[in-house]
Write a protein that holds these residues in place. Structure first.
Motif, PDB file in Angstrom:
ATOM      1  N   GLN A  56       0.821  -1.216   0.000  1.00 20.46           N
ATOM      2  CA  GLN A  56       0.000   0.000   0.000  1.00 20.46           C
ATOM      3  C   GLN A  56       0.854   1.264   0.000  1.00 20.46           C
ATOM      4  O   GLN A  56       0.459   2.296  -0.533  1.00 20.46           O
ATOM      5  N   ASN A  57       2.021   1.207   0.664  1.00 18.91           N
ATOM      6  CA  ASN A  57       3.032   2.266   0.552  1.00 18.91           C
ATOM      7  C   ASN A  57       2.448   3.670   0.759  1.00 18.91           C
ATOM      8  O   ASN A  57       2.525   4.535  -0.118  1.00 18.91           O
ATOM      9  N   LEU A  58       1.898   3.918   1.926  1.00 17.18           N
ATOM     10  CA  LEU A  58       1.324   5.228   2.219  1.00 17.18           C
ATOM     11  C   LEU A  58       2.367   6.334   2.106  1.00 17.18           C
ATOM     12  O   LEU A  58       2.026   7.477   1.765  1.00 17.18           O
ATOM     13  N   HIS A  59       3.622   5.998   2.365  1.00 17.58           N
ATOM     14  CA  HIS A  59       4.677   7.014   2.326  1.00 17.58           C
ATOM     15  C   HIS A  59       4.962   7.502   0.906  1.00 17.58           C
ATOM     16  O   HIS A  59       5.644   8.525   0.728  1.00 17.58           O
ATOM     17  N   PRO A  65      -0.848  12.305   4.606  1.00 15.50           N
ATOM     18  CA  PRO A  65      -0.052  12.894   5.703  1.00 15.50           C
ATOM     19  C   PRO A  65       1.252  12.165   5.964  1.00 15.50           C
ATOM     20  O   PRO A  65       2.249  12.800   6.357  1.00 15.50           O
ATOM     21  N   ILE A  66       1.308  10.851   5.760  1.00 11.71           N
ATOM     22  CA  ILE A  66       2.564  10.121   5.936  1.00 11.71           C
ATOM     23  C   ILE A  66       3.585  10.586   4.905  1.00 11.71           C
ATOM     24  O   ILE A  66       4.764  10.802   5.210  1.00 11.71           O
ATOM     25  N   ASN A  67       3.136  10.784   3.674  1.00 11.94           N
ATOM     26  CA  ASN A  67       4.017  11.265   2.611  1.00 11.94           C
ATOM     27  C   ASN A  67       4.482  12.688   2.873  1.00 11.94           C
ATOM     28  O   ASN A  67       5.656  13.029   2.642  1.00 11.94           O
ATOM     29  N   ILE A  68       3.585  13.531   3.381  1.00 14.04           N
ATOM     30  CA  ILE A  68       3.928  14.934   3.619  1.00 14.04           C
ATOM     31  C   ILE A  68       5.011  15.054   4.690  1.00 14.04           C
ATOM     32  O   ILE A  68       6.002  15.777   4.522  1.00 14.04           O
ATOM     33  N   VAL A  69       4.844  14.340   5.817  1.00 10.82           N
ATOM     34  CA  VAL A  69       5.849  14.396   6.879  1.00 10.82           C
ATOM     35  C   VAL A  69       7.179  13.819   6.388  1.00 10.82           C
ATOM     36  O   VAL A  69       8.249  14.364   6.680  1.00 10.82           O
ATOM     37  N   THR A  70       7.116  12.738   5.627  1.00 13.36           N
ATOM     38  CA  THR A  70       8.339  12.160   5.063  1.00 13.36           C
ATOM     39  C   THR A  70       9.066  13.182   4.208  1.00 13.36           C
ATOM     40  O   THR A  70      10.294  13.334   4.303  1.00 13.36           O
ATOM     41  N   GLN A  71       8.317  13.883   3.376  1.00 16.74           N
ATOM     42  CA  GLN A  71       8.940  14.872   2.496  1.00 16.74           C
ATOM     43  C   GLN A  71       9.564  16.010   3.281  1.00 16.74           C
ATOM     44  O   GLN A  71      10.621  16.539   2.907  1.00 16.74           O
ATOM     45  N   ARG A  72       8.953  16.395   4.390  1.00 19.64           N
ATOM     46  CA  ARG A  72       9.523  17.475   5.205  1.00 19.64           C
ATOM     47  C   ARG A  72      10.859  17.060   5.812  1.00 19.64           C
ATOM     48  O   ARG A  72      11.800  17.859   5.877  1.00 19.64           O
ATOM     49  N   VAL A  73      10.954  15.808   6.249  1.00 23.81           N
ATOM     50  CA  VAL A  73      12.228  15.315   6.789  1.00 23.81           C
ATOM     51  C   VAL A  73      13.278  15.271   5.685  1.00 23.81           C
ATOM     52  O   VAL A  73      14.428  15.701   5.876  1.00 23.81           O
ATOM     53  N   LEU A  74      12.908  14.781   4.515  1.00 22.61           N
ATOM     54  CA  LEU A  74      13.847  14.707   3.396  1.00 22.61           C
ATOM     55  C   LEU A  74      14.332  16.098   3.000  1.00 22.61           C
ATOM     56  O   LEU A  74      15.528  16.295   2.737  1.00 22.61           O
ATOM     57  N   VAL A 170       0.946  -2.012  11.781  1.00 28.10           N
ATOM     58  CA  VAL A 170       1.740  -1.547  10.641  1.00 28.10           C
ATOM     59  C   VAL A 170       1.915  -0.039  10.784  1.00 28.10           C
ATOM     60  O   VAL A 170       0.930   0.680  10.975  1.00 28.10           O
ATOM     61  N   PHE A 171       3.150   0.431  10.713  1.00 26.56           N
ATOM     62  CA  PHE A 171       3.386   1.867  10.748  1.00 26.56           C
ATOM     63  C   PHE A 171       4.639   2.168   9.928  1.00 26.56           C
ATOM     64  O   PHE A 171       5.212   1.272   9.305  1.00 26.56           O
ATOM     65  N   HIS A 172       5.036   3.422   9.875  1.00 27.10           N
ATOM     66  CA  HIS A 172       6.113   3.838   8.980  1.00 27.10           C
ATOM     67  C   HIS A 172       7.255   4.472   9.764  1.00 27.10           C
ATOM     68  O   HIS A 172       7.024   5.181  10.742  1.00 27.10           O
ATOM     69  N   PHE A 314      -5.022   6.859   9.268  1.00 28.48           N
ATOM     70  CA  PHE A 314      -4.029   6.881   8.197  1.00 28.48           C
ATOM     71  C   PHE A 314      -4.344   5.871   7.097  1.00 28.48           C
ATOM     72  O   PHE A 314      -3.894   6.029   5.960  1.00 28.48           O
ATOM     73  N   TRP A 315      -5.122   4.838   7.419  1.00 29.13           N
ATOM     74  CA  TRP A 315      -5.466   3.815   6.442  1.00 29.13           C
ATOM     75  C   TRP A 315      -6.860   4.027   5.866  1.00 29.13           C
ATOM     76  O   TRP A 315      -7.344   3.209   5.073  1.00 29.13           O
ATOM     77  N   SER A 316      -7.495   5.129   6.223  1.00 29.51           N
ATOM     78  CA  SER A 316      -8.841   5.405   5.746  1.00 29.51           C
ATOM     79  C   SER A 316      -8.829   5.761   4.258  1.00 29.51           C
ATOM     80  O   SER A 316      -7.918   6.435   3.766  1.00 29.51           O
TER      81      SER A 316
END
Length: 433
Positions: A56-59, A65-74, A170-172, A314-316
């Motif tokens: 499913q790869n939410l990131h 939101p998982i992708n957005i926070v990941t991008q901010r860290v990157l 399951v979490f990221h 997050f899985w909704s």
């Protein structure tokens, strides 16, 4: 907690593809995951519910939101670490296969064979040799062997755990590693070194440093590590927040720390980090460098940043949730607005534990998740009773049902609850009271 956060395998040429299938063990004694076949054995405890999250790869989903926070860290790492030509020093790996070996998840990180994090009650095993990664750090050694000195890893990790609004199986996680040589740490001082005289593979030492490292090298690495991670936190939460560093212990770093932030009246741990055990580098063929590493949970930061009250959201697939983040600028200030407040349904279940079989609470949690899915909001142990005459132990659990997208009727919940009772008696050998 971070101790159970950092471990598993990796393939630079990733041959995993989206999708899964599972064959009932009574028909074929094998399991097919991501186009790979694995034999079942006594260790197999991965469930269909957990397998359904693979791929499913939410990131990687833009606007999630998982992708957005990941991008901010990157973005922070790309802006903060550049080479002489202005290119980012850190490389990013976001599509590493979640199926790993026990060697990758544990051995490569010096996890003792008797450590609790290896137990079936903590991990989702495919068989005795393979499992779903319990932390992104499981890819650490393979990436270092490939010649990388500065890299980030993000992906989904799998861990058996309790059931409540802040825990999900399951979490990221985002993990990072940075290696430094003597010349990089001390470019203008030939008298300083990164290693003490003697066997630099030694793991003994204290919270101050490993015995094989010089104090000067460790202090420089600690300063850079903490400055970097504090910068990440400030880029997410802003300048005005309370934080503290807490000494801790991990098998793969020494010294080790956790970063805690003050949130809603209490201290909340958001990441773990430390100076990498030198034996991990040595086993990867690296003998002239020291390193630091960290791991952070994306869901925990996202819930805090966007005021998301329940980790199941997050899985909704509900557009009322997803549209609040869609097409938003990555640094936008977003506060989640509840799409609806659906009522809870509460049912209790009581049973006698088996006398001649091992009972694991996480087995019951997994069974409840498998049958009830994301209609399960929370499961709590309400009563633990030991009969004074027979010596038998009884557990009573309160199961709170609430759908995130519609109202549950009590009749529907009762059917689910009856199935949980039936399967608990069948699979866990308990006697329903």
């Amino acid at each position: 907690m971070i101790l159970r956060k950092l471990l598993f395998t990796f393939h630079i040429r990733n041959n995993c593809t989206r999708g899964f299938s599972i064959v009932h063990p009574k028909v074929v004694q094998s399991i097919s995951l991501l186009n790979q076949n694995f034999p079942r054995d006594d260790y197999t405890n991965v469930t269909e519910k957990i397998i359904s999250h693979l791929g499913q790869n939410l990131h990687l989903q833009e606007g999630h939101p998982i992708n957005i926070v990941t991008q901010r860290v990157l973005n922070y790492f790309y802006a903060s670490f550049k080479n002489s030509r202005g290119n980012p020093q850190f490389s990013m790996y976001n599509n590493l296969c979640p199926i790993v070996t026990t060697a990758q998840n544990f051995d490569s990180l010096l996890i003792p064979t008797n450590h609790v994090s290896r137990s079936k009650s903590d991990c989702y095993y495919i068989n005795q040799q393979h499992l779903l990664r319990a932390h992104m750090t499981s890819h650490q050694s393979e990436l270092m062997k490939s010649g990388l000195d500065n890299f980030l890893m993000v992906g989904d990790v799998y861990r058996r755990d309790e059931i409540d609004r802040t825990h999900y199986p399951v979490f990221h996680q985002i993990d990072g590693v940075r290696l430094r040589s003597k010349n990089q740490l001390f470019p203008n001082d030939n008298d300083l070194d990164i290693f003490e005289l003697g066997d630099y593979t030694e793991n003994i030492g204290s919270q101050d440093k490993q015995a094989c490292h010089t104090l000067e090298a460790v202090k420089l690495m600690e300063f850079e590590l903490k400055s970097t991670l504090l910068g990440v936190a400030k880029s997410i939460f802003g300048e005005d927040f309370k934080y503290r560093w807490v000494d801790t212990y991990f098998p793969f770093t020494q010294p080790s720390w956790e970063l805690e932030v003050f949130y809603e009246g209490m201290w909340m741990e958001v990441l773990g980090c430390g100076i990498m055990k030198q034996a991990i580098l040595t086993n990867a063929g690296i003998t002239n460098k020291v390193g630091w590493a960290f791991g952070l949970g994306v869901e925990r930061i996202s819930m805090c940043l966007y005021k998301i009250p329940d980790i199941r959201l997050f899985w909704s697939k509900d557009s009322g949730f997803l549209n609040q983040f869609k097409n938003q600028e990555v640094n936008a200030k977003i506060t989640y607005r509840p799409i609806s407040q659906y009522p809870q349904c509460i049912n209790d279940i009581s049973f006698w534990l088996p006398n001649d079989k091992e009972y694991c609470e996480n087995d019951f949690y997994d069974l409840v998740r498998t049958i009830g899915g994301d209609r399960i909001e929370q499961v709590t142990l309400k009563d633990d009773f030991l009969h004074p005459k027979t010596g038998r132990r009884s557990h009573c659990y309160r199961i709170i049902y609430r759908h995130m997208e519609r109202t549950l009727k009590q009749e529907e919940v009762n059917l689910i609850h009856k199935k949980i009772e039936k399967e608990a008696a069948k699979q866990l050998f308990v006697n329903i009271r």
